[in-house]
Write an enzyme that holds these catalytic residues in place. Structure first.
Site, PDB file in Angstrom:
ATOM      1  N   HIS A 105       5.885   0.549  -0.498  1.00 44.06           N
ATOM      2  CA  HIS A 105       5.359   0.830   0.756  1.00 44.06           C
ATOM      3  C   HIS A 105       6.045   1.527   2.201  1.00 44.06           C
ATOM      4  CE1 HIS A 105       1.921  -1.554  -0.093  1.00 44.06           C
ATOM      5  NE2 HIS A 105       2.512  -2.703   0.103  1.00 44.06           N
ATOM      6  N   HIS A 179      -1.826  -3.440   6.356  1.00 45.37           N
ATOM      7  CA  HIS A 179      -1.613  -4.457   5.346  1.00 45.37           C
ATOM      8  C   HIS A 179      -1.983  -5.729   5.983  1.00 45.37           C
ATOM      9  CE1 HIS A 179       0.375  -6.297   2.159  1.00 45.37           C
ATOM     10  NE2 HIS A 179       0.544  -5.298   1.578  1.00 45.37           N
ATOM     11  N   GLU A 313      -6.540  -3.328   1.485  1.00 50.61           N
ATOM     12  CA  GLU A 313      -5.983  -2.073   1.825  1.00 50.61           C
ATOM     13  C   GLU A 313      -6.702  -0.594   1.502  1.00 50.61           C
ATOM     14  OE1 GLU A 313      -1.849  -2.701   0.465  1.00 50.61           O
ATOM     15  OE2 GLU A 313      -2.566  -4.620   0.013  1.00 50.61           O
TER      16      GLU A 313
END
Length: 351
Positions: A105, A179, A313
């Site tokens: 991420h 997210h 997502e």
């Protein structure tokens, strides 16, 4: 439609601001300049009671100390990059490794930790916020100066839209997502195990023990990954399917979207009557059912626990830089990265 703003907190002597969008149907969306975080979404249930439908915190310190990416924009690249390195044009780039030997991420100090510039948007039929951030060449190991713009808008048709744009002065990788953890029960009073998820998806990616794609694309038929007609999250949590067990009993998998004319993604809570329909121009959605949420913090007075939220997502396929048969997430200076995801909120009164 108006945008209200206030000081949410402070990081390194810099103020963090919150912006709240509200339509005439009682939908409210609050977002922060820290991490582009969607800190709250509030909507009525079937009886008219307005509650929060996302997981979030009331202080900056809690986001810094505990947050598993609650509501944040993650990047430059969402998901895991195997070995924390990749090659572009025969040059190797080493990234910060923040999950064992892998990069996750956007790294140790990704977009979710950054302070973004914000400009409110006020129009007759919608309101929003435009966030911008310049990710400099070499940040977290990525090449190129990447200028990113993320725009949140809410209209009176109960539609909330996230639009992403990016441009670079050097070839690089970009794959952005949001997210947010949804929980349609309201104020996280129940887990999401009995939420009904429906996906227009015939295939999903097989994961290895590091939760990285193996490269294999599997058919959903006759598995707990077949959401084409909709079923509850509990089915996957209680499944003996090895892929469900691998991720901590549940889901943490990329689903390839079929891009039919039907609603691509729908999430529904039968008890509250709340429903979200999601459309995107992205090739996939990673469904994460909060399997790794721990119990060592509170979320606005509620104890955290596994399965308290579900992330949907929308994005490109994770680790695509290591799988040439996946759609590429490379961005060149003569291109503009663009992605759009729209959320439609509704309530059913037959509960």
């Amino acid at each position: 439609m108006k945008v209200s703003t206030k000081v949410f907190g402070e990081i390194n002597n810099q103020e963090v601001h919150s912006y709240t969008l509200k339509n005439n149907k009682g939908i409210e969306v609050t977002c922060l300049t820290y991490g582009c975080i969607i800190s709250d979404i509030r909507m009525p249930d079937s009886k008219g009671k307005t509650e929060s439908i996302v997981l979030g915190f009331d202080t900056i310190k809690e986001y810094q100390d505990y947050s598993p990416y609650f509501g944040a924009v993650v990047g430059r690249v969402a998901g895991r990059i195997k070995g924390g390195s990749f090659q572009l044009d025969n040059q190797t780039y080493d990234l910060n490794k923040n999950e064992g030997k892998n990069h996750l991420h956007g790294g140790l100090d990704g977009f979710d930790h950054k302070l973004w510039e914000a400009t409110p948007i006020e129009k007759e039929d919608c309101s929003g916020v435009e966030f911008t951030y310049l990710s400099k060449d070499g940040e977290e190991g990525y090449p190129g100066n990447l200028l990113v713009k993320v725009t949140y808008t809410l209209n009176n048709n109960d539609e909330f839209t996230i639009s992403y744009e990016g441009s670079t002065d050097q070839k690089t990788l970009v794959n952005l997502t949001n997210h947010t953890y949804f929980n349609l029960s309201g104020d996280a009073k129940r887990t999401v195990l009995d939420h009904i998820l429906k996906l227009q998806s015939s295939e999903f990616l097989e994961l290895d023990n590091d939760l990285l794609p193996t490269g294999e694309i599997l058919n959903v038929a006759d598995t707990p990954f077949d959401f084409r007609k909709g079923h509850n999250i509990r089915e996957g949590v209680e499944s003996d399917n090895l892929q469900n067990i691998l991720v901590g009993r549940g889901y943490d998998h990329p689903f390839l979207l079929d891009h039919t004319k039907e609603q691509q993604i729908s999430l529904y809570d039968p008890l509250s009557g709340r429903k979200i329909d999601i459309d995107t121009d992205q090739p996939a959605v990673v469904v994460y059912t909060g399997n790794q949420l721990t119990e060592d913090f509170e979320i606005r007075g509620s104890a955290s626990q596994k399965y308290l939220g579900i992330c949907l997502e929308t994005q490109g396929l994770p680790d695509s830089v290591h799988h040439k048969h996946f759609p590429s997430c490379e961005l060149t200076p003569n291109e503009t990265y663009k992605a759009v995801t729209k959320y439609k909120f509704s309530v059913y009164n037959n509960v």
